[in-house]
Design a protein around this motif. Structure first.
Motif, PDB file in Angstrom:
ATOM      1  N   LEU A 118     101.993  -5.573  94.271  1.00  0.00           N
ATOM      2  CA  LEU A 118     102.703  -4.491  93.575  1.00  0.00           C
ATOM      3  C   LEU A 118     103.293  -5.016  92.273  1.00  0.00           C
ATOM      4  O   LEU A 118     103.438  -6.224  92.117  1.00  0.00           O
ATOM      5  N   ARG A 119     103.644  -4.117  91.390  1.00  0.00           N
ATOM      6  CA  ARG A 119     104.244  -4.568  90.130  1.00  0.00           C
ATOM      7  C   ARG A 119     105.212  -3.525  89.578  1.00  0.00           C
ATOM      8  O   ARG A 119     105.163  -2.350  89.941  1.00  0.00           O
TER       9      ARG A 119
ATOM     10  N   ASN B 122     102.839  11.757  85.336  1.00  0.00           N
ATOM     11  CA  ASN B 122     103.647  10.817  84.564  1.00  0.00           C
ATOM     12  C   ASN B 122     102.738   9.872  83.786  1.00  0.00           C
ATOM     13  O   ASN B 122     102.823   9.776  82.568  1.00  0.00           O
TER      14      ASN B 122
ATOM     15  N   LEU C  57     101.280   4.354  86.154  1.00  0.00           N
ATOM     16  CA  LEU C  57     102.304   4.409  87.206  1.00  0.00           C
ATOM     17  C   LEU C  57     101.630   4.754  88.535  1.00  0.00           C
ATOM     18  O   LEU C  57     101.900   4.129  89.563  1.00  0.00           O
TER      19      LEU C  57
ATOM     20  N   LEU D  42     109.866   6.772  97.937  1.00  0.00           N
ATOM     21  CA  LEU D  42     108.767   7.128  98.845  1.00  0.00           C
ATOM     22  C   LEU D  42     107.396   6.990  98.179  1.00  0.00           C
ATOM     23  O   LEU D  42     106.392   6.784  98.859  1.00  0.00           O
ATOM     24  N   LEU D  43     107.367   7.111  96.855  1.00  0.00           N
ATOM     25  CA  LEU D  43     106.091   6.921  96.157  1.00  0.00           C
ATOM     26  C   LEU D  43     105.529   5.528  96.443  1.00  0.00           C
ATOM     27  O   LEU D  43     104.313   5.330  96.513  1.00  0.00           O
TER      28      LEU D  43
ATOM     29  N   LEU E  12     125.461   0.208  87.829  1.00  0.00           N
ATOM     30  CA  LEU E  12     125.164  -0.798  88.856  1.00  0.00           C
ATOM     31  C   LEU E  12     126.461  -1.379  89.394  1.00  0.00           C
ATOM     32  O   LEU E  12     127.348  -1.753  88.634  1.00  0.00           O
TER      33      LEU E  12
ATOM     34  N   SER F  35      99.493   1.937  89.930  1.00  0.00           N
ATOM     35  CA  SER F  35     100.328   0.789  90.300  1.00  0.00           C
ATOM     36  C   SER F  35     101.132   1.056  91.562  1.00  0.00           C
ATOM     37  O   SER F  35     101.714   0.138  92.134  1.00  0.00           O
ATOM     38  N   ALA F  36     101.183   2.328  91.974  1.00  0.00           N
ATOM     39  CA  ALA F  36     101.839   2.648  93.248  1.00  0.00           C
ATOM     40  C   ALA F  36     100.795   2.831  94.352  1.00  0.00           C
ATOM     41  O   ALA F  36     101.133   3.178  95.475  1.00  0.00           O
ATOM     42  N   GLY F  37      99.534   2.636  94.008  1.00  0.00           N
ATOM     43  CA  GLY F  37      98.474   2.758  95.011  1.00  0.00           C
ATOM     44  C   GLY F  37      97.889   4.158  95.106  1.00  0.00           C
ATOM     45  O   GLY F  37      97.156   4.472  96.046  1.00  0.00           O
ATOM     46  N   VAL F  38      98.227   5.015  94.125  1.00  0.00           N
ATOM     47  CA  VAL F  38      97.710   6.390  94.143  1.00  0.00           C
ATOM     48  C   VAL F  38      96.313   6.395  93.532  1.00  0.00           C
ATOM     49  O   VAL F  38      96.123   5.883  92.421  1.00  0.00           O
TER      50      VAL F  38
ATOM     51  N   LEU G 271     116.901  -0.269  88.869  1.00  0.00           N
ATOM     52  CA  LEU G 271     116.965  -0.656  90.277  1.00  0.00           C
ATOM     53  C   LEU G 271     116.026   0.227  91.119  1.00  0.00           C
ATOM     54  O   LEU G 271     115.374  -0.253  92.047  1.00  0.00           O
TER      55      LEU G 271
ATOM     56  N   ASP H   9     112.487  10.420  96.580  1.00  0.00           N
ATOM     57  CA  ASP H   9     111.080  10.690  96.272  1.00  0.00           C
ATOM     58  C   ASP H   9     110.458   9.519  95.528  1.00  0.00           C
ATOM     59  O   ASP H   9     109.302   9.153  95.776  1.00  0.00           O
TER      60      ASP H   9
ATOM     61  N   ARG I 127     109.399   3.282  84.644  1.00  0.00           N
ATOM     62  CA  ARG I 127     108.517   4.432  84.881  1.00  0.00           C
ATOM     63  C   ARG I 127     108.909   5.085  86.197  1.00  0.00           C
ATOM     64  O   ARG I 127     108.706   4.496  87.257  1.00  0.00           O
ATOM     65  N   LEU I 128     109.496   6.279  86.107  1.00  0.00           N
ATOM     66  CA  LEU I 128     109.939   6.986  87.310  1.00  0.00           C
ATOM     67  C   LEU I 128     109.374   8.392  87.330  1.00  0.00           C
ATOM     68  O   LEU I 128     108.921   8.905  86.308  1.00  0.00           O
ATOM     69  N   LEU I 129     109.419   9.017  88.509  1.00  0.00           N
ATOM     70  CA  LEU I 129     109.034  10.432  88.623  1.00  0.00           C
ATOM     71  C   LEU I 129     110.238  11.241  88.165  1.00  0.00           C
ATOM     72  O   LEU I 129     111.167  11.498  88.938  1.00  0.00           O
TER      73      LEU I 129
ATOM     74  N   ARG J 271     111.208   0.955  94.292  1.00  0.00           N
ATOM     75  CA  ARG J 271     109.927   1.583  94.653  1.00  0.00           C
ATOM     76  C   ARG J 271     108.907   0.510  95.022  1.00  0.00           C
ATOM     77  O   ARG J 271     108.149   0.650  95.984  1.00  0.00           O
TER      78      ARG J 271
ATOM     79  N   ARG K  97     103.875  14.029  95.477  1.00  0.00           N
ATOM     80  CA  ARG K  97     104.382  12.849  94.761  1.00  0.00           C
ATOM     81  C   ARG K  97     103.242  12.163  94.008  1.00  0.00           C
ATOM     82  O   ARG K  97     103.430  11.687  92.894  1.00  0.00           O
TER      83      ARG K  97
ATOM     84  N   GLU L 236     102.916   5.001  99.173  1.00  0.00           N
ATOM     85  CA  GLU L 236     101.590   5.610  99.007  1.00  0.00           C
ATOM     86  C   GLU L 236     100.469   4.684  99.494  1.00  0.00           C
ATOM     87  O   GLU L 236      99.444   5.146  99.980  1.00  0.00           O
TER      88      GLU L 236
END
Lengths: 334, 264
Positions: free
Chosen positions: B90-91, A192, A196, B109-110, A325, A199-202, B168, B106, B97-99, B173, A185, B113
């Motif tokens: 976090l932001r 990507n 991103l 779950l990112l 939604l 910002s997810a901590g990777v 959403l 998934d 922006r998605l995988l 995430r 991931r 991290e």
């Protein structure tokens, strides 16, 4: 813990492995050699897929890692009596470390500029191999003594095939494990965008270097088997064109997909032979170029992408479309 | 929750005199504000006010020429984006922006991290610590999915989802990361009125469930009015007003900035 998978899913690995076991018993020696080459390519291409297909870092240095593995095996087979297992470990470690070095520029640059930098490493490898001829044999290369485990040696083509198969399966297992794992991931996030990912901590640094290291290790393992199956190593086998050939195989097969490496490897090994048998070997590069252009435009996911698309369409045919939604019902507190 | 002398919760984030100039153009000219802990805090302003710039400063995407950002009393200046994420900031982004090609699960779950401690070999080979972490990650993600109404879509490829649901997932995430402070950059951009309302409800529900402090950056005044307890209005890179949505929207300077008049 009981296995909750359906019988069909449980049988799937057996059905996929059975041809690998049965095939060598049915093939003549040349076809067995080709099957072995496909398996070696599978390992090397999976390595490239990890760095390019999954982490999105364009590298043309994969041939260097294969070369490091091949020369490590050649040198050890001539100067030591260790088993091929030791050669594999040594090659994986050396090629993995070299790959981290190659990957360092990836922390600063990307895209085409990075590809050019990795190209410089291919040239550096060529220079080292031809300059230090007393160790590497120079442009003439080195003969490789058969290696193995005790009396079972790669002098027997079946042993070479078995070794290539085990390593290709190991590489496949590794990439399947990566796929649904935090590392996979993280790589997908880096592919990507760095924004991103961070910002997810990777950690983009750790992720890119991990991708390069795994890529290099698999290249090194492929190189050891290649050296023993071929019986010799020369620098001509590890040029930038070798890397580009792997890249073409990966793109044709399908990047970021487990079966893409297998399909790509089969394509680049079998297609030249098919054209040779048809009596038009010179047509292969032209047709290959046209197929590559066509695939890049029409099927960017490669052959595996087309197959996956068909599978997904079949799966979705009866499924309800995803909803927009909708209000979430209140949950009872318990 | 502890409160200060005025009965307000302590500030989880303190922004002081932040100045940013981009290519010679002033984007922020000395912005200061506090974000109270546990609040749903609004940051509003017309286009070009500097809202995204201040988000980028807080998340270390850009470095200000001057000023400081303190999180839970700790100075953040000099720390990178990943360090701030690991600290709990976090932001989300204006652009989703998605995988792509991966499932909702998934993608959620990112967000976990920032808690990853298990090394490479253990991740690949499997370890007791890794399995325990994976179980914990899955439990948190399933809870967030339930709160946001994504439970039935966990195994869907995000590429197949409508835009509102993708938004959403993007927000989900960030909540899956169990943030202490979550910066949402115009999360409702591009959504129709109904979807905006549903997304806002989902955000409020997730915020009250997780207890996270949420800073909602919006130019939609109505959305902030319905959601936020306290707000800051930015205009031309400066703080124009602060207070409850009702107070700031009654401020003549805000009315001039938004509507070009002071009696709207």
């Amino acid at each position: 813990m009981p296995d909750r998978r359906s019988p069909a899913r449980r049988l799937r690995p057996v059905l996929l492995l059975a041809p690998l076991v049965v095939l060598p018993l049915l093939l003549d020696s040349f076809s067995l050699y080709q099957a072995t080459m496909i398996l070696i390519y599978v390992t090397a291409i999976i390595g490239l897929d990890i760095v390019f297909g999954r982490a999105g870092v364009l590298s043309v240095a994969q041939a260097v890692f294969i070369g490091i593995g091949a020369y490590t095996a050649a040198w050890m087979s001539r100067t030591t009596t260790v088993s091929i297992g030791v050669e594999l470990i040594a090659a994986a470690v050396i090629a993995g470390l070299a790959a981290i070095l190659v990957g360092l520029p990836a922390l600063r640059v990307s895209g085409l500029r990075l590809a050019i930098l990795t190209f410089a490493f291919v040239e550096l490898f060529q220079w080292v191999v031809t300059t230090f001829a007393s160790i590497t044999g120079g442009t003439q290369g080195l003969l490789v003594n058969p290696g193995g485990f005790g009396t079972v040696t790669t002098a027997d083509p079946l042993v070479g095939y078995g070794l290539a198969a085990v390593i290709a399966l190991l590489a496949t297992w590794l990439v399947i494990r990566l796929q649904r794992n935090p590392i996979g991931r993280s790589m997908a996030a880096v592919k990507n965008s760095n924004l991103l990912a961070e910002s997810a901590g990777v950690s983009t640094v750790r992720t890119k270097l991990t991708a390069f290291m795994l890529s290099g290790m698999l290249g090194g393992l492929a190189g050891v088997v290649l050296a023993h199956v071929s019986g010799s190593v020369t620098p001509a086998g590890f040029t930038v064109f070798s890397s580009l050939n792997l890249l073409v195989a990966l793109i044709l097969g399908g990047t970021g997909r487990v079966h893409g490496a297998w399909l790509g490897a089969a394509y680049v090994v079998l297609m030249p032979e098919l054209f040779a048998r048809l009596g038009i070997p010179n047509a292969y590069p032209i047709v290959n170029g046209a197929v590559l252009m066509l695939l890049l435009v029409v099927m960017p996911g490669g052959i595996a992408g087309v197959l996956d698309g068909i599978r997904d369409r079949v799966r979705r045919s009866g499924a309800a479309p995803p909803p927009p939604l909708t209000p979430v019902p209140e949950r009872s507190s318990s | 929750m502890a409160t200060d002398q005025a009965g307000r919760p302590p500030a989880v984030l303190e922004v002081r005199d932040v100045r940013v100039t981009v290519n010679g153009v002033r984007a922020l000219g000395g912005v200061s504000f506090d974000v109270p802990e546990g609040s749903l805090f609004g940051l509003i302003g017309p286009n070009g006010a500097g809202k995204t710039t201040i988000m980028n400063v807080i998340s270390a995407v850009i470095t200000p020429q001057q000023g400081s950002v303190r999180f839970r009393g700790e100075e953040l200046t000099g720390t990178g984006t990943v360090a701030r994420v690991r600290a709990g900031i976090l932001r989300s982004f204006q652009q989703v922006r998605l995988l792509e090609g991966m499932s909702v699960l998934d993608n959620l779950l990112l967000g976990r991290e920032r808690f990853r401690v298990v090394g490479l070999l253990r991740q690949i080979g499997g370890s007791r610590t890794g399995r325990r972490q994976a179980r914990r990650d899955l439990a948190v993600v399933e809870e967030v999915a339930a709160v946001l109404g994504l439970s039935d879509l966990l195994h869907r490829d995000v590429q197949d989802l409508p835009f509102g649901v993708r938004r959403l997932v993007d927000v989900g995430r960030a909540f899956a990361a169990e943030p202490d402070l979550l910066l949402l950059d115009e999360p409702a951009a591009g959504l129709d009125v109904t979807s905006r309302r549903l997304l806002l409800e989902a955000i409020k529900r997730a915020q009250s469930t997780t207890g996270a402090t949420v800073m909602l950056v919006e130019h939609d005044v109505d959305m902030v009015r319905r959601a936020c307890g306290e707000s800051v209005v930015l205009s031309n890179g400066e703080v124009l007003a602060r207070g409850t949505p009702a107070e700031v929207l009654a401020d003549p300077a805000v009315l001039r900035a938004y509507f070009g008049r002071s009696d709207a």
